[in-house]
Design a protein around this motif. Structure first.
Motif, mmCIF file in Angstrom:
data_model
loop_
_atom_site.group_PDB
_atom_site.id
_atom_site.type_symbol
_atom_site.label_atom_id
_atom_site.label_comp_id
_atom_site.label_asym_id
_atom_site.label_seq_id
_atom_site.Cartn_x
_atom_site.Cartn_y
_atom_site.Cartn_z
ATOM 1 N N ARG A 1 0.964 -0.995 -0.302
ATOM 2 C CA ARG A 1 -0.378 -0.341 -0.030
ATOM 3 C C ARG A 1 0.903 1.186 0.158
ATOM 4 O O ARG A 1 2.151 1.134 0.582
ATOM 5 N N THR A 2 0.603 2.491 -0.680
ATOM 6 C CA THR A 2 0.741 3.459 -0.070
ATOM 7 C C THR A 2 0.156 4.100 0.917
ATOM 8 O O THR A 2 1.638 4.265 1.931
ATOM 9 N N ASN A 3 -1.034 4.548 1.087
ATOM 10 C CA ASN A 3 -1.696 4.894 2.500
ATOM 11 C C ASN A 3 -2.860 3.564 2.807
ATOM 12 O O ASN A 3 -3.331 3.304 1.842
ATOM 13 N N ALA A 4 -3.037 3.406 4.527
ATOM 14 C CA ALA A 4 -4.600 2.503 4.836
ATOM 15 C C ALA A 4 -5.035 3.765 4.684
ATOM 16 O O ALA A 4 -4.920 4.613 4.536
ATOM 17 N N VAL A 5 -6.180 2.945 4.638
ATOM 18 C CA VAL A 5 -7.665 4.183 4.051
ATOM 19 C C VAL A 5 -8.360 3.611 5.337
ATOM 20 O O VAL A 5 -9.253 2.764 5.127
ATOM 21 N N PRO A 6 -8.749 4.359 6.351
ATOM 22 C CA PRO A 6 -9.731 4.203 7.633
ATOM 23 C C PRO A 6 -11.115 5.244 7.138
ATOM 24 O O PRO A 6 -11.158 5.562 6.234
ATOM 25 N N GLY A 7 -12.082 4.500 7.763
ATOM 26 C CA GLY A 7 -13.511 4.939 7.073
ATOM 27 C C GLY A 7 -13.168 6.656 7.197
ATOM 28 O O GLY A 7 -12.674 7.183 8.145
ATOM 29 N N SER A 8 -13.959 7.264 6.954
ATOM 30 C CA SER A 8 -14.465 8.673 6.507
ATOM 31 C C SER A 8 -15.621 9.287 7.398
ATOM 32 O O SER A 8 -16.334 8.793 6.056
ATOM 33 N N GLY A 9 -16.146 10.852 7.575
ATOM 34 C CA GLY A 9 -17.067 10.788 8.088
ATOM 35 C C GLY A 9 -17.771 11.378 8.776
ATOM 36 O O GLY A 9 -17.490 11.356 10.190
ATOM 37 N N SER A 10 -19.183 11.553 9.015
ATOM 38 C CA SER A 10 -19.493 12.028 9.901
ATOM 39 C C SER A 10 -20.056 10.765 11.254
ATOM 40 O O SER A 10 -19.924 9.744 10.923
ATOM 41 N N ILE A 11 -19.379 10.722 12.373
ATOM 42 C CA ILE A 11 -19.833 9.312 13.245
ATOM 43 C C ILE A 11 -21.045 9.604 14.253
ATOM 44 O O ILE A 11 -20.724 9.454 15.109
ATOM 45 N N LYS A 12 -21.616 11.002 14.055
ATOM 46 C CA LYS A 12 -22.834 11.138 14.310
ATOM 47 C C LYS A 12 -24.355 10.479 12.872
ATOM 48 O O LYS A 12 -24.717 10.465 13.462
ATOM 49 N N THR A 13 -23.271 10.190 12.537
ATOM 50 C CA THR A 13 -23.972 9.604 11.656
ATOM 51 C C THR A 13 -25.160 8.480 12.089
ATOM 52 O O THR A 13 -24.663 7.988 12.744
#
Ligand code: URA
Length: 205
Positions: free
Chosen positions: A36-48
């Motif tokens: 990998r170049t970068n690992a990709v964690p999730g993103s966005g609102s955690i209040k969703t």
């Protein structure tokens, strides 16, 4: 039938998700960490109210370290907008957090190595519903297959609601699915409205 679940949001959640992000970014559990170049964690609102789960990062995601930012991501963003969501309203992640070489499907071992990360994301966010994007996520999360037959369904498993739809990348090869994805996400938005109001929704086990 499923009705409203209560959840209290607090600052601890953002500390927990930050800690998880850091763990994912430096993960070396499986072989994908080597290419990998970068690992990709999730993103966005955690209040969703809703978490979207895809398969694995592609080339653009690997370069940018963010999920669904390439061609499939643009398709997903358009469908989200059609259904009245913005990317900031929702949380988007993948079954596997590192790009498999040549965008091949992640294998069982890779999915299992990453499983705890996705489970932790869901544990922190506690969404009302999880939107499964495509067959790989469907298989990994619910042991499901035949996405075209099952899409549009709400499935309840271990107290969690799931909604199944096609993977945005499938639209690159089959333009007819573009409207299918849009209509499914609109249906999902209506389901979330009902859950918010405590109106029961029909579920499949
Ligand atoms: N496809 C996925 O399943 N996830 C991404 O993040 C990008 C493309």
């Amino acid at each position: 039938m499923e009705s409203l679940r209560l959840r209290v949001w607090g600052p601890k959640m953002s500390d927990e998700i930050d800690a998880l992000r850091k763990t994912i970014i430096s993960c070396t559990i499986c072989e994908l960490s080597k290419s990998r170049t970068n690992a990709v964690p999730g993103s966005g609102s955690i209040k969703t109210k809703v978490v979207f789960i895809g398969e694995a990062p592609g080339r653009t995601e690997d370069l940018q370290g963010a999920p669904f930012v390439g061609t499939a991501g643009k398709i997903l963003s358009d469908a989200l907008a059609y259904a009245g969501f913005t990317r900031d309203d929702v949380y988007i992640t993948n079954i596997v957090k590192c790009r498999p070489p040549d965008n091949r499907r992640p294998n069982k071992q890779e999915m299992n190595s990453c499983r705890n990360y996705m489970q932790k994301e869901l544990e922190i966010i506690q969404p009302k519903i999880v939107c499964i994007l495509g067959n790989t996520a469907f298989g990994s999360l619910l042991n499901g297959n035949a996405i075209t037959k099952n899409r549009g369904k709400i499935i309840k498993r271990n107290g969690q609601l799931y909604f199944v739809t096609v993977h945005p990348a499938a639209i690159i090869y089959n333009q007819d699915l573009r409207q299918v994805l849009k209509d499914d996400l609109k249906a999902l938005s209506d389901i979330i409205d009902k859950l918010q109001k405590g109106i029961p929704v029909e579920t499949n086990e």
